[in-house]
Design a protein around this motif. Structure first.
Motif, PDB file in Angstrom:
ATOM      1  N   GLN A  92      10.537  -1.736  33.125  1.00 27.54           N
ATOM      2  CA  GLN A  92       9.917  -2.670  34.051  1.00 27.54           C
ATOM      3  C   GLN A  92       8.411  -2.736  33.823  1.00 27.54           C
ATOM      4  OE1 GLN A  92      11.641  -4.671  36.215  1.00 27.54           O
ATOM      5  NE2 GLN A  92       9.643  -5.675  36.407  1.00 27.54           N
ATOM      6  N   GLU A  93       7.816  -1.588  33.493  1.00 33.09           N
ATOM      7  CA  GLU A  93       6.381  -1.570  33.210  1.00 33.09           C
ATOM      8  C   GLU A  93       6.058  -2.359  31.942  1.00 33.09           C
ATOM      9  OE1 GLU A  93       2.303  -0.754  33.466  1.00 33.09           O
ATOM     10  OE2 GLU A  93       3.908  -0.599  34.962  1.00 33.09           O
ATOM     11  N   TYR A  94       6.902  -2.226  30.917  1.00 26.27           N
ATOM     12  CA  TYR A  94       6.716  -3.017  29.692  1.00 26.27           C
ATOM     13  C   TYR A  94       6.781  -4.511  30.007  1.00 26.27           C
ATOM     14  CZ  TYR A  94       6.723   0.484  25.926  1.00 26.27           C
ATOM     15  OH  TYR A  94       6.380   1.479  25.053  1.00 26.27           O
ATOM     16  N   ILE A  95       7.812  -4.892  30.766  1.00 27.98           N
ATOM     17  CA  ILE A  95       7.974  -6.299  31.112  1.00 27.98           C
ATOM     18  C   ILE A  95       6.766  -6.796  31.903  1.00 27.98           C
ATOM     19  CG2 ILE A  95       9.354  -7.914  32.484  1.00 27.98           C
ATOM     20  CD1 ILE A  95      11.788  -6.162  31.786  1.00 27.98           C
ATOM     21  N   LYS A  96       6.292  -5.974  32.811  1.00 30.22           N
ATOM     22  CA  LYS A  96       5.120  -6.335  33.611  1.00 30.22           C
ATOM     23  C   LYS A  96       3.915  -6.593  32.715  1.00 30.22           C
ATOM     24  CE  LYS A  96       2.033  -4.368  37.123  1.00 30.22           C
ATOM     25  NZ  LYS A  96       1.781  -3.162  37.979  1.00 30.22           N
ATOM     26  N   ARG A  97       3.725  -5.730  31.735  1.00 29.04           N
ATOM     27  CA  ARG A  97       2.573  -5.877  30.839  1.00 29.04           C
ATOM     28  C   ARG A  97       2.689  -7.128  29.975  1.00 29.04           C
ATOM     29  NH1 ARG A  97       0.318  -0.051  28.826  1.00 29.04           N
ATOM     30  NH2 ARG A  97       0.615   1.114  30.761  1.00 29.04           N
ATOM     31  N   ILE A  98       3.899  -7.409  29.483  1.00 24.79           N
ATOM     32  CA  ILE A  98       4.107  -8.610  28.676  1.00 24.79           C
ATOM     33  C   ILE A  98       3.862  -9.852  29.520  1.00 24.79           C
ATOM     34  CG2 ILE A  98       5.800  -9.982  27.420  1.00 24.79           C
ATOM     35  CD1 ILE A  98       4.809  -7.597  25.847  1.00 24.79           C
ATOM     36  N   HIS A  99       4.393  -9.856  30.727  1.00 27.36           N
ATOM     37  CA  HIS A  99       4.181 -10.995  31.620  1.00 27.36           C
ATOM     38  C   HIS A  99       2.696 -11.178  31.933  1.00 27.36           C
ATOM     39  CE1 HIS A  99       8.555 -11.015  33.358  1.00 27.36           C
ATOM     40  NE2 HIS A  99       8.457 -11.590  32.167  1.00 27.36           N
ATOM     41  N   PRO A 134      10.660   0.448  25.556  1.00 29.92           N
ATOM     42  CA  PRO A 134      10.356   0.090  26.939  1.00 29.92           C
ATOM     43  C   PRO A 134      11.051   0.958  27.983  1.00 29.92           C
ATOM     44  CG  PRO A 134      10.765  -1.882  25.643  1.00 29.92           C
ATOM     45  CD  PRO A 134      11.169  -0.715  24.789  1.00 29.92           C
ATOM     46  N   GLN A 135      12.090   1.673  27.605  1.00 27.80           N
ATOM     47  CA  GLN A 135      12.802   2.523  28.557  1.00 27.80           C
ATOM     48  C   GLN A 135      12.516   4.009  28.348  1.00 27.80           C
ATOM     49  OE1 GLN A 135      16.957   1.071  29.472  1.00 27.80           O
ATOM     50  NE2 GLN A 135      16.665  -0.027  27.533  1.00 27.80           N
ATOM     51  N   GLY A 195       9.511   5.842  28.487  1.00 28.12           N
ATOM     52  CA  GLY A 195       8.427   6.583  29.123  1.00 28.12           C
ATOM     53  C   GLY A 195       7.235   6.778  28.215  1.00 28.12           C
ATOM     54  N   TYR A 196       7.248   6.123  27.029  1.00 30.92           N
ATOM     55  CA  TYR A 196       6.155   6.253  26.077  1.00 30.92           C
ATOM     56  C   TYR A 196       5.571   4.893  25.734  1.00 30.92           C
ATOM     57  CZ  TYR A 196       7.516  11.103  25.227  1.00 30.92           C
ATOM     58  OH  TYR A 196       7.805  12.432  25.373  1.00 30.92           O
ATOM     59  N   LEU A 197       4.327   4.925  25.258  1.00 31.84           N
ATOM     60  CA  LEU A 197       3.653   3.767  24.712  1.00 31.84           C
ATOM     61  C   LEU A 197       3.411   4.002  23.220  1.00 31.84           C
ATOM     62  CD1 LEU A 197       0.931   3.222  27.448  1.00 31.84           C
ATOM     63  CD2 LEU A 197       2.873   1.713  26.988  1.00 31.84           C
ATOM     64  N   PRO A 198       3.326   2.935  22.420  1.00 31.65           N
ATOM     65  CA  PRO A 198       2.959   3.123  21.017  1.00 31.65           C
ATOM     66  C   PRO A 198       1.525   3.640  20.912  1.00 31.65           C
ATOM     67  CG  PRO A 198       3.866   0.935  21.392  1.00 31.65           C
ATOM     68  CD  PRO A 198       3.593   1.527  22.724  1.00 31.65           C
ATOM     69  N   ARG A 199       1.334   4.647  20.080  1.00 23.76           N
ATOM     70  CA  ARG A 199       0.004   5.209  19.842  1.00 23.76           C
ATOM     71  C   ARG A 199      -0.686   4.433  18.732  1.00 23.76           C
ATOM     72  NH1 ARG A 199      -0.650   9.322  16.388  1.00 23.76           N
ATOM     73  NH2 ARG A 199       1.573   9.829  16.540  1.00 23.76           N
ATOM     74  N   ASN A 200      -2.022   4.419  18.771  1.00 25.87           N
ATOM     75  CA  ASN A 200      -2.782   3.593  17.832  1.00 25.87           C
ATOM     76  C   ASN A 200      -2.867   4.254  16.459  1.00 25.87           C
ATOM     77  OD1 ASN A 200      -4.165   1.318  17.103  1.00 25.87           O
ATOM     78  ND2 ASN A 200      -6.158   2.141  17.681  1.00 25.87           N
ATOM     79  N   MET A 254      10.266  -8.212  22.419  1.00 26.04           N
ATOM     80  CA  MET A 254      10.680  -8.446  23.795  1.00 26.04           C
ATOM     81  C   MET A 254      10.685  -9.919  24.192  1.00 26.04           C
ATOM     82  SD  MET A 254       9.066  -5.201  25.839  1.00 26.04           S
ATOM     83  CE  MET A 254      10.162  -5.496  27.227  1.00 26.04           C
ATOM     84  N   THR A 255      10.052 -10.790  23.402  1.00 28.45           N
ATOM     85  CA  THR A 255      10.017 -12.209  23.761  1.00 28.45           C
ATOM     86  C   THR A 255      10.687 -13.097  22.734  1.00 28.45           C
ATOM     87  OG1 THR A 255       7.901 -12.708  22.677  1.00 28.45           O
ATOM     88  CG2 THR A 255       7.806 -11.861  24.943  1.00 28.45           C
ATOM     89  N   GLY A 256      10.852 -12.611  21.524  1.00 32.68           N
ATOM     90  CA  GLY A 256      11.475 -13.422  20.491  1.00 32.68           C
ATOM     91  C   GLY A 256      10.509 -14.250  19.678  1.00 32.68           C
ATOM     92  N   GLU A 257       9.208 -14.172  19.954  1.00 40.05           N
ATOM     93  CA  GLU A 257       8.207 -14.868  19.149  1.00 40.05           C
ATOM     94  C   GLU A 257       6.940 -14.020  19.095  1.00 40.05           C
ATOM     95  OE1 GLU A 257       7.057 -18.637  20.811  1.00 40.05           O
ATOM     96  OE2 GLU A 257       6.641 -17.805  22.775  1.00 40.05           O
ATOM     97  N   SER A 258       6.152 -14.232  18.042  1.00 43.99           N
ATOM     98  CA  SER A 258       4.911 -13.485  17.900  1.00 43.99           C
ATOM     99  C   SER A 258       3.869 -14.007  18.889  1.00 43.99           C
ATOM    100  CB  SER A 258       4.372 -13.617  16.474  1.00 43.99           C
ATOM    101  OG  SER A 258       3.906 -14.937  16.242  1.00 43.99           O
TER     102      SER A 258
END
Length: 303
Positions: free
Chosen positions: A6-13, A264-265, A267-272, A50-54
């Motif tokens: 849900q947090e991933y979706i929130k950030r994308i939105h 997205p499920q 509990g982690y984020l991608p690291r730089n 998560m969206t299907g397009e870049s």
């Protein structure tokens, strides 16, 4: 749905909303990464998975849709006015993009629909897929804390999606790396063969994307400046490691599974830091000609 997804979706939105609210502005990768809370390196993969397009496709499509509405509703604005309002480089670029998207030139579009808006019946072919499963490939995933290790590498400059068109040059590069390492007693039984991906695909020209073909070695080594072979270090850190057994054409699905479904499920984020693939078999020797590959995605916990 997990709270992490849900947090991933929130950030994308949130990022989509920001782009739409500032559609007339140019955006940098650093700016969009800061807004989304994802690292610049991994933002493009998360967004597309998560969206299907870049992000580039999303920005371009959104600009074209808003430009179309302006063509219909604002007869006081010339096409050139609209071109520069939406940050297209020139009228020719806008016209090509518009015709590709809507099937007609901007002038034809305006002439046909500006006098009777109710006749406008184009329907967007894009559907947001943030909350849907779009990948057929799944895998076991484990989280590993990896120590740094040195590799010999040969670098390829060019589009990621064309890498496998260069199978012969790839095989030669790996053979040369092995030969170089073995002649210097740098190869042991734990040797790894891997691809490392250095470029942000969504914000780079395809012909400038950088990939390193790598072979792990036991210790760093100084390389003669004239050599086409280099030495670098795969960084230490925490990684999500997806274990895949896939066909050649399923690599994109594998990456999309990690970034669009598992991450997205998790509990982690991608690291730089850059991700990489480790190859564990020779596909020609597999009974189904499949690739056994581990994909390493650098991660960090939600702060």
């Amino acid at each position: 749905m997990s709270s992490y997804k849900q947090e991933y979706i929130k950030r994308i939105h949130m990022l989509q909303d920001y782009i739409e609210e500032h559609i007339e502005e140019a955006h940098t990768s650093e700016q969009l990464a800061n807004i989304s809370g994802f690292s610049k390196y991994h933002l493009h993969r998360v967004f597309k998975s998560m969206t299907g397009e870049s992000i580039f496709e999303y920005v371009s499509r959104t600009r074209l849709e808003q430009a179309a509405s302006m063509l219909i509703a604002r007869s006081d604005l010339s096409i050139t006015d609209i071109v520069f309002q939406f940050d297209f480089s020139d009228s020719a670029v806008f016209s090509r993009a518009f015709k590709k998207h809507y099937g007609v030139k901007p002038s034809e579009f305006r002439q046909k629909y500006s006098n009777n808006c109710k006749d406008f019946s184009f329907k967007p072919f894009y559907t947001k897929r943030v909350d849907s499963q779009i990948n057929a490939v799944t895998a076991g995933v484990e989280i590993l804390d990896m120590a740094a290790f040195p590799v010999l590498y040969s670098r390829k400059i060019g589009a990621y999606n064309e890498l496998y068109d260069y199978a012969e040059s790839f095989e030669k590069a790996i053979t040369d790396l092995f030969t170089f390492g073995m002649n210097r007693n740098l190869i042991d039984e734990d040797v790894k063969v891997l691809f490392a991906y250095h470029t942000y695909p969504d914000f780079s020209e395809e012909e400038k994307q950088r990939t390193s073909f790598c072979v792990s070695i036991t210790e760093p080594v100084r390389i003669d400046e004239q050599s086409e072979i280099g030495c670098m270090t795969i960084p230490t850190g925490r990684y999500a490691v997806g274990h895949f057994e896939i066909r050649h054409e399923e690599y994109t699905d594998a990456w999309n599974y990690l970034y669009g479904e598992w991450l997205p499920q998790s509990g982690y984020l991608p690291r730089n830091s850059f991700p990489y693939e480790v190859y564990l078999n020779k596909p020609d020797e597999h009974p189904e000609k499949k690739h056994i590959v581990d994909i390493y995605v650098p991660i960090e916990p939600f702060s």
